[in-house]
Design an enzyme around this catalytic site. Structure first.
Site, PDB file in Angstrom:
ATOM      1  N   GLU A  18       3.880   6.734 -11.678  1.00  0.00           N
ATOM      2  CA  GLU A  18       2.468   7.028 -11.413  1.00  0.00           C
ATOM      3  C   GLU A  18       2.269   8.489 -11.006  1.00  0.00           C
ATOM      4  OE1 GLU A  18       2.906   2.553 -10.179  1.00  0.00           O
ATOM      5  OE2 GLU A  18       2.430   3.921  -8.538  1.00  0.00           O
TER       6      GLU A  18
ATOM      7  N   GLU B 297      -3.855   2.102  -3.274  1.00  0.00           N
ATOM      8  CA  GLU B 297      -2.556   1.830  -3.873  1.00  0.00           C
ATOM      9  C   GLU B 297      -2.684   1.921  -5.389  1.00  0.00           C
ATOM     10  OE1 GLU B 297       1.559   0.972  -3.493  1.00  0.00           O
ATOM     11  OE2 GLU B 297       0.065   1.516  -1.997  1.00  0.00           O
TER      12      GLU B 297
ATOM     13  N   ASP C 181       4.410  -2.595  -3.010  1.00  0.00           N
ATOM     14  CA  ASP C 181       3.351  -3.063  -2.110  1.00  0.00           C
ATOM     15  C   ASP C 181       3.889  -3.298  -0.699  1.00  0.00           C
ATOM     16  OD1 ASP C 181       1.392  -3.217  -4.268  1.00  0.00           O
ATOM     17  OD2 ASP C 181       2.583  -4.907  -4.978  1.00  0.00           O
TER      18      ASP C 181
END
Length: 497
Positions: A328, A297, A481
């Site tokens: 990201e 992750e 998450d």
């Protein structure tokens, strides 16, 4: 004239009953329908949301989301964990005596002024960010003010702990968490999460989460979206101190899925430390038994060299799966000279074709193939408006359910509801999009009745679904998450992968 009066009377009654629908949506539907029909005003309207695009999409998801044939039994998660102190960013900065000036990004925060400038920069964009605060004393002063703030809330924090907590909600899963777990975090964790004694420490690592709402104003500053700015002075997670404890715990725990996170926390470290630690990460992953998938992750980063090292220093080929968001993904492409790397930032909702091109490039350049010693075969991408699950053909199953489940949990967790409340969410995904900007991609028109769109490109399958975005989110932290954990929970890896 009588006819006109009758029409006006019917119209007035229709308006009155419509108001009842809006003001008293909790009234039993049968009572409202009975009232409507007794007034002989034609068929009753559908309850709010039921026939809307949002309602149809939510119903279609529920039909698609099924558990895989082969399920995980034991999941090991590491290595970043902390306590999140969540509060209003504007109110904290006001309490610190700061006022909004010109926003400016700082890759590292060294002072209160740096904090104010970086917060203003990202709040103005409505973008999420995470930064390291290098001055220990100043950070602890700010953390004390934040922790004692009347509205401050304490939550489980750190990608690993949040992913572990999400998995632990499923009682048939055994979950191991390795990370720096202090007394407050241990108290907050689900009883179903097992923490090895070596992971326990006397003091918690605190991360400050400064939230802001869509449209929130601070003098001339106005946030276009709800989001958060995260910062910490976290040396334990920054050094990935629990990596060795994590790997040594796996032999006894014997997981069938490993989730690793926290590489981004090394940004405050020296280049030499980062290089050495990444090699140790790769060595540790190689010690995990063959056939046990490893999900990495990612999280917000600003250090291009560190990101480039993660891509090139064998970390990507060592893991099986990746989870990341739009910031990201673009930063990764910029750091490793990938497609669309000249794009400085996203403008609004990220273009699906551009995202698809970068995902394809990652799997083609660094993913599993007959000519490359790589295990990487899956990427779960998430942005506010939509998600894409990209997989190398032949290694994963149940992708429709997995991507739909990830999107559904984004809507329920942000709104803090058990199921999708169609009155509190809206579709923000593009109604039409092209599947590639570099090739002749196909044109897709969204249909809420068939919310998962699938396309293929040279041995890579893409599964796209819109998100039902919460209009008034209760909490934005940990959404990525939860999305990754839920997507993994519904995913099935083929035994030979």
């Amino acid at each position: 004239m009588a006819l006109w009066r009758g029409s006006a009377y019917a119209g007035f009654l229709a308006l009155a009953v419509g108001c009842i629908f809006l003001l008293e949506p909790q009234l039993p539907g049968s009572a409202l329908r009975s009232l409507w029909s007794s007034l002989q005003l034609g068929p009753a309207p559908a309850p709010p949301g039921a026939g809307s695009p949002e309602g149809r999409l939510a119903a279609a998801w529920d039909a698609l989301i099924v558990r895989p044939a082969r399920r995980w039994r034991r999941v090991a998660v590491g290595v970043n964990a902390c306590v999140d102190v969540v509060l209003s960013g504007v109110k904290l900065l006001q309490a610190l005596g700061l006022s909004p000036g010109n926003g400016k990004d700082h890759s590292e925060l060294r002072s209160r002024n740096d904090l104010e400038e970086a917060f203003v920069h990202f709040m103005g964009k409505g973008a999420a960010a995470e930064r390291f605060f290098s001055d220990k004393e100043t950070f602890h002063d700010i953390a004390q003010v934040a922790s004692e703030f009347p509205e401050a809330q304490h939550y489980v924090g750190g990608n690993a702990a949040l992913i572990g907590q999400k998995f632990a909600a499923n009682s048939d899963l055994k979950v191991l968490l390795c990370g720096p777990v202090g007394p407050k975090l241990h108290e907050l964790l689900d009883d179903n999460v097992f923490v090895p004694p070596e992971s326990l420490q006397e003091v918690d690592e605190f991360h400050l989460i400064l939230e802001y709402q869509a449209g929130e104003e601070w003098d001339q500053l106005k946030a276009p979206h709800a989001n958060r700015f995260i910062f910490s002075h976290d040396l334990s997670n920054g050094a990935m101190n629990m990596l060795e404890v994590f790997v040594s715990s796996l032999e006894e725990f014997q997981p069938d899925l490993v989730v690793l996170s926290g590489l981004h926390m090394m940004e405050g470290q020296s280049k030499e430390f980062q290089r050495k630690r990444l090699l140790e990460v790769v060595t540790s992953i190689s010690d995990i038994p063959t056939g046990v998938p490893v999900h990495l992750e990612l999280a917000s980063m600003t250090n291009k060299e560190l990101m480039s090292s993660i891509v090139h220093q064998q970390v990507f080929p060592a893991v099986t799966s990746l989870g990341l968001n739009e910031q990201e993904l673009l930063f990764l492409s910029q750091s490793a000279s990938g497609p669309h790397s000249s794009l400085s930032s996203w403008n609004g909702v990220p273009d699906v074709g551009v995202v698809s091109d970068i995902l394809f490039w990652i799997l083609k350049e660094h993913g599993k193939s007959e000519s490359r010693a790589s295990d990487l075969s899956r990427i779960h991408f998430h942005t506010l408006a939509y998600h894409i699950l990209a997989t190398v053909d032949g290694h994963w199953a149940n992708q429709l359910a997995a991507v739909a489940a990830g999107a559904r949990v984004a809507g329920t967790q942000a709104c803090a509801t058990e199921t999708i409340d169609t009155r509190r969410v809206s579709l923000k995904a593009p109604h039409e999009f092209t599947t590639s900007r570099l090739e002749a991609g196909s044109r897709v028109v969204l249909n809420p009745n068939e919310p998962v769109v699938e396309w293929h490109r040279e041995g890579v399958s893409f599964h796209f679904t819109p998100v039902l975005v919460c209009k008034d989110p209760v909490r934005t932290v940990g959404l990525g998450d939860a999305i990754s954990a839920e997507g993994l929970f519904y995913s099935e890896v083929h035994p030979h992968s």
